[in-house]
Design a protein around this motif. Structure first.
Motif, PDB file in Angstrom:
ATOM      1  N   SER A 175       0.935  -1.203   0.104  1.00  0.00           N
ATOM      2  CA  SER A 175      -0.043  -0.194  -0.139  1.00  0.00           C
ATOM      3  C   SER A 175       0.719   1.155  -0.068  1.00  0.00           C
ATOM      4  CB  SER A 175      -1.051   0.063   1.132  1.00  0.00           C
ATOM      5  OG  SER A 175      -0.338   0.073   2.349  1.00  0.00           O
ATOM      6  N   GLU A 176       1.972   1.006   0.366  1.00  0.00           N
ATOM      7  CA  GLU A 176       2.977   2.406   0.541  1.00  0.00           C
ATOM      8  C   GLU A 176       3.791   2.487  -0.754  1.00  0.00           C
ATOM      9  OE1 GLU A 176       5.727   2.337   3.973  1.00  0.00           O
ATOM     10  OE2 GLU A 176       4.037   1.861   5.359  1.00  0.00           O
ATOM     11  N   ALA A 177       3.548   1.662  -1.708  1.00  0.00           N
ATOM     12  CA  ALA A 177       4.589   1.731  -2.880  1.00  0.00           C
ATOM     13  C   ALA A 177       4.137   2.852  -3.996  1.00  0.00           C
ATOM     14  CB  ALA A 177       4.330   0.551  -3.425  1.00  0.00           C
ATOM     15  N   PRO A 178       2.841   3.160  -4.114  1.00  0.00           N
ATOM     16  CA  PRO A 178       2.307   4.107  -5.122  1.00  0.00           C
ATOM     17  C   PRO A 178       3.128   5.600  -4.918  1.00  0.00           C
ATOM     18  CG  PRO A 178       0.454   2.545  -4.720  1.00  0.00           C
ATOM     19  CD  PRO A 178       1.595   2.166  -3.835  1.00  0.00           C
ATOM     20  N   ALA A 179       2.835   5.936  -3.398  1.00  0.00           N
ATOM     21  CA  ALA A 179       3.377   7.045  -3.100  1.00  0.00           C
ATOM     22  C   ALA A 179       4.800   7.191  -3.054  1.00  0.00           C
ATOM     23  CB  ALA A 179       3.050   7.524  -1.725  1.00  0.00           C
ATOM     24  N   LEU A 180       5.503   6.001  -2.946  1.00  0.00           N
ATOM     25  CA  LEU A 180       6.838   5.964  -3.042  1.00  0.00           C
ATOM     26  C   LEU A 180       7.475   6.272  -4.471  1.00  0.00           C
ATOM     27  CD1 LEU A 180       9.094   5.783  -0.857  1.00  0.00           C
ATOM     28  CD2 LEU A 180       9.274   3.349  -1.392  1.00  0.00           C
ATOM     29  N   VAL A 181       6.559   5.423  -5.480  1.00  0.00           N
ATOM     30  CA  VAL A 181       6.876   5.808  -6.789  1.00  0.00           C
ATOM     31  C   VAL A 181       6.731   6.981  -7.265  1.00  0.00           C
ATOM     32  CG1 VAL A 181       6.085   5.042  -9.152  1.00  0.00           C
ATOM     33  CG2 VAL A 181       6.051   3.332  -7.407  1.00  0.00           C
ATOM     34  N   ARG A 182       5.845   7.810  -6.836  1.00  0.00           N
ATOM     35  CA  ARG A 182       5.600   9.134  -7.307  1.00  0.00           C
ATOM     36  C   ARG A 182       6.815  10.031  -6.599  1.00  0.00           C
ATOM     37  NH1 ARG A 182       1.514  10.796  -3.984  1.00  0.00           N
ATOM     38  NH2 ARG A 182       3.177  11.433  -2.464  1.00  0.00           N
ATOM     39  N   ASP A 183       6.866   9.941  -5.570  1.00  0.00           N
ATOM     40  CA  ASP A 183       7.949  10.605  -4.949  1.00  0.00           C
ATOM     41  C   ASP A 183       9.470  10.457  -5.297  1.00  0.00           C
ATOM     42  OD1 ASP A 183       6.208  12.023  -3.449  1.00  0.00           O
ATOM     43  OD2 ASP A 183       6.106  10.944  -1.658  1.00  0.00           O
ATOM     44  N   VAL A 184       9.799   9.134  -5.550  1.00  0.00           N
ATOM     45  CA  VAL A 184      11.300   8.853  -5.939  1.00  0.00           C
ATOM     46  C   VAL A 184      11.282   9.481  -7.371  1.00  0.00           C
ATOM     47  CG1 VAL A 184      12.655   7.132  -6.628  1.00  0.00           C
ATOM     48  CG2 VAL A 184      11.498   6.690  -4.513  1.00  0.00           C
ATOM     49  N   ALA A 185      10.365   9.367  -8.308  1.00  0.00           N
ATOM     50  CA  ALA A 185      10.532   9.890  -9.681  1.00  0.00           C
ATOM     51  C   ALA A 185      10.613  11.469  -9.522  1.00  0.00           C
ATOM     52  CB  ALA A 185       9.161   9.765 -10.618  1.00  0.00           C
TER      53      ALA A 185
END
Length: 419
Positions: A175-185
């Motif tokens: 569940s934490e992966a989508p926000a992490l994908v956005r923020d890392v990019a």
């Protein structure tokens, strides 16, 4: 900024004699520009970064190898830079040079201690298990668009797969992966959102380390926390940020650039019965011709020296021109015949500060598996636009597409899968 330099020396080279390492020319056809400036200047090119900050760009394979090999003469600590007095607070490249206590900017024994812990943690990753998990990730991502007959394989596939794989390696909730994908990019981009996004990623890694103290597992953070290197929590957080950044955008671009190659080059676009080139061959060719990290900041001269006949002053910034070095005809006189079987590219760096073993292998497992699953699931995949209409992201530093629109025969998906 405090550090090694106490003053900012005047640039001995007039700005008019330096090449601007930004602007539309680099975005339109960087390979042609690298070739032209290499012919004009050789392997060490005087350049201007954004805001006309002077630096050196290495366009020669031999020069990149020499600088990466000599970590005493060309060091990583950005506090050595002699241009800090000219750098404004809102400089767009600040995320690349702003010193932090991560493995990226350590040197000598301290760097070996930190990099060794990362290498140990990645070596403990079961690559067969990782490959199987990447198959499930790819299947789930494909399931989300398979029935539509169209997709953007950058936003819907390549950008998401690496960090979802990393979340598994980190023992993170999906569940934490989508926000992490956005923020890392965002944190890896050049823009106003980069620093706030980096802060959010740092907070996510700090929460993860706190959780792993209470719930240790067979994962990368736990391995780093238990390593004989005795890393502090802050060191683990900082180094997880480095691994996260290195695993996400470069691997996403590697996947996207490989899919593009296989959809546009007749050697890879043929049917399997006709002898299509393998995914592994395409992955390697991309590292030579469209490497995900074009240029890398960098190294800093620890004293006045001469590099390939060019005088470099103490504190000068040297940018590693990885894409230019890979295309250096002196390193690859057979470039026209392709890169099959030749793995001597500089795409993962070299020397003490190169990508630590086995990180390239882990990245290749993620990239190869996701591309193979895509081609198996959607065998009639083809571009939805002419190849010449594909747009590269406007970045001197990363090489990746804005989007990769494709069409295919819609595939019925029975129901939601599992990660």
């Amino acid at each position: 900024m405090t550090g090694y330099q106490t003053s900012t020396p005047a640039d001995p080279i007039p700005a008019a004699d330096r090449v601007r390492l930004y602007g539309p020319e680099f975005q339109k056809d960087p390979a042609a520009l690298y070739a032209r400036i290499r012919r004009q200047y050789g392997g060490v090119v005087p350049v201007l970064l954004d805001g006309d900050i002077p630096a050196w760009l290495l366009t020669g394979y031999r020069e990149i190898h020499q600088v990466c090999q000599d970590s005493q003469l060309f060091a990583r600590d950005t506090r050595r830079w002699n241009q800090w007095g000219n750098v404004p607070d809102d400089w767009p490249l600040l995320p690349y040079v702003m010193h932090n206590p991560s493995v990226m900017f350590t040197e000598a024994a301290e760097h070996r201690r930190r990099a060794g812990a990362i290498g140990d943690a990645l070596s403990a990753v079961d690559q067969f298990d990782l490959g199987a998990h990447c198959e499930r990730i790819a299947d789930r991502l494909i399931d989300e668009f398979a029935g539509t007959g169209e997709a953007d394989l950058i936003a819907q596939f390549a950008q998401q797969a690496p960090l979802l794989a990393l979340a598994k390696m980190y023992g993170m909730p999906d569940s934490e992966a989508p926000a992490l994908v956005r923020d890392v990019a965002l944190s890896l981009d050049v823009g106003p959102e980069a620093l706030p996004a980096y802060g959010r990623v740092q907070e996510a890694m700090a929460r993860l380390v706190a959780v792993k103290h209470q719930q240790p597992g067979a994962d990368v953070p736990t391995s780093m926390m238990q390593d004989p290197a005795n890393l502090t929590d802050d060191e683990v957080v900082q180094d997880l940020l480095v691994v996260t950044a290195a695993a996400q955008q470069p691997t996403a671009n590697w996947i996207g650039n490989t899919i593009r190659l296989m959809l546009t080059d007749s050697r890879f676009a043929m049917t399997l019965s006709g002898g299509r080139g393998s995914v592994g061959q395409a992955l390697n060719e991309v590292l030579w011709h469209d490497t995900p990290t074009q240029n890398f900041i960098g190294r800093f001269a620890t004293r006045d020296t001469v590099l390939s006949g060019v005088r470099v002053r103490q504190g000068d910034l040297v940018v590693l021109g990885l894409a230019a070095g890979n295309a250096d005809p002196h390193a690859r006189p057979d470039a026209a015949s392709g890169a099959l079987g030749n793995h001597a590219h500089m795409s993962f760096g070299h020397g003490e500060h190169g990508c630590p073993y086995p990180a390239p292998e882990v990245a290749e497992v993620i990239a190869r598996t996701t591309v193979e699953v895509l081609l198996d699931r959607l065998p009639d995949l083809e571009l939805a636009v002419p190849a010449e209409n594909l747009v590269w992201r406007p970045s001197v530093w990363m090489r990746g597409l804005e989007s990769l629109p494709v069409v295919f025969t819609p595939v019925h998906v029975a129901g939601p899968g599992v990660w």
